[in-house]
Scaffold this motif. Structure first.
Motif, short mmCIF file in Angstrom:
data_model
loop_
_atom_site.label_atom_id
_atom_site.label_comp_id
_atom_site.label_asym_id
_atom_site.label_seq_id
_atom_site.Cartn_x
_atom_site.Cartn_y
_atom_site.Cartn_z
N VAL A 14 58.20 98.45 34.70
CA VAL A 14 59.37 98.51 35.09
C VAL A 14 60.28 97.53 34.19
O VAL A 14 59.92 96.56 33.86
CB VAL A 14 59.68 97.98 36.60
CG1 VAL A 14 61.35 98.13 36.70
CG2 VAL A 14 59.02 98.84 37.50
N ALA A 15 61.29 98.00 33.40
CA ALA A 15 62.16 97.17 32.67
C ALA A 15 63.51 97.39 33.61
O ALA A 15 64.25 98.16 33.95
CB ALA A 15 62.32 97.93 31.32
N ARG A 43 63.80 92.79 21.76
CA ARG A 43 65.17 93.22 21.25
C ARG A 43 66.30 92.84 22.05
O ARG A 43 67.41 92.79 21.33
CB ARG A 43 64.99 94.84 21.00
CG ARG A 43 64.32 95.10 19.55
CD ARG A 43 64.53 96.56 19.15
NE ARG A 43 63.19 96.93 19.72
CZ ARG A 43 63.06 98.43 19.73
NH1 ARG A 43 64.11 99.19 19.63
NH2 ARG A 43 62.09 98.97 20.38
N PHE A 44 66.27 93.06 23.36
CA PHE A 44 67.39 92.79 24.20
C PHE A 44 67.13 91.67 25.00
O PHE A 44 66.11 91.87 25.99
CB PHE A 44 67.41 94.18 24.87
CG PHE A 44 67.75 95.30 24.13
CD1 PHE A 44 69.06 95.56 23.36
CD2 PHE A 44 66.62 96.33 24.11
CE1 PHE A 44 69.00 96.98 22.85
CE2 PHE A 44 66.81 97.37 23.15
CZ PHE A 44 68.18 97.68 22.60
N GLY A 45 67.91 90.58 25.01
CA GLY A 45 67.69 89.45 25.86
C GLY A 45 67.94 89.57 27.20
O GLY A 45 67.69 88.89 27.96
#
Length: 186
Positions: A14-15, A43-45
């Motif tokens: 899951v993200a 890539r995405f903090g």
């Protein structure tokens, strides 16, 4: 026939947004999943990845899966309802503000390059129309936001109640499974 177990655990990846990680972790725990790994997105903090596992042979698994699907659908609708609260207001506000800016700039250009009083008066009239559109942009966006907040706020409230009911039922199943496992251990 001898039943061969191909794998012991089901896996789930899951993200989610960082601020939702604790809630999501607790929710999936209610569905019988245990967190195996958690890591930040490269890539995405503001994204967290979580890897879960659950015993393949789980009592009530079909019901847990159905509840989980319903939970995920309700969660997606809740996110959509939250976004819709401001979406229309922002779009209307921006469109009217662009018209206002265009009128104001055009009116200022007319005034700046006018040689007669008629054109100067027309320029000020256009600037006034631009100011009226700015006021209209703010008031209309505010009214639309209030209406949508009430409408989608009610939808979000119902969705939150549904999510809680789904999680309660899932916890009942997984707690029952834990009780049965504890009894079997004695």
């Amino acid at each position: 026939m001898d039943e061969k177990v191909v794998f012991d655990d089901d896996k789930l990846a899951v993200a989610v947004k960082s601020e939702q990680a604790d809630k999501i972790r607790a929710a999936y725990r209610a569905f019988g999943w245990r967190l195996e790994n958690q890591y930040e997105d490269v890539r995405f903090g503001d994204i967290v990845h979580m890897d879960f596992a659950r015993p393949h042979k789980t009592e009530g698994k079909d019901r847990l899966q159905l509840l989980q699907v319903r939970f995920e659908v309700a969660l997606n609708f809740l996110g959509r309802a939250s976004r819709l609260i401001v979406a229309r207001a922002v779009i209307i506000g921006i469109l009217l503000a662009l018209i206002a800016a265009a009128l104001t700039v055009y009116g200022a250009v007319v005034v700046a390059f006018s040689t007669t009083s008629v054109f100067i008066a027309s320029g000020f009239a256009i600037i006034s129309a631009g100011i009226i559109f700015f006021v209209l942009a703010v008031t209309t966006a505010g009214k639309v936001h209030a209406t949508d907040k009430q409408r989608y706020g009610a939808v979000a409230s119902v969705l939150r109640e549904n999510i809680e009911a789904l999680l309660r039922e899932a916890r009942d199943i997984t707690e029952h499974n834990s009780d049965v496992e504890a009894e079997d251990a004695h």
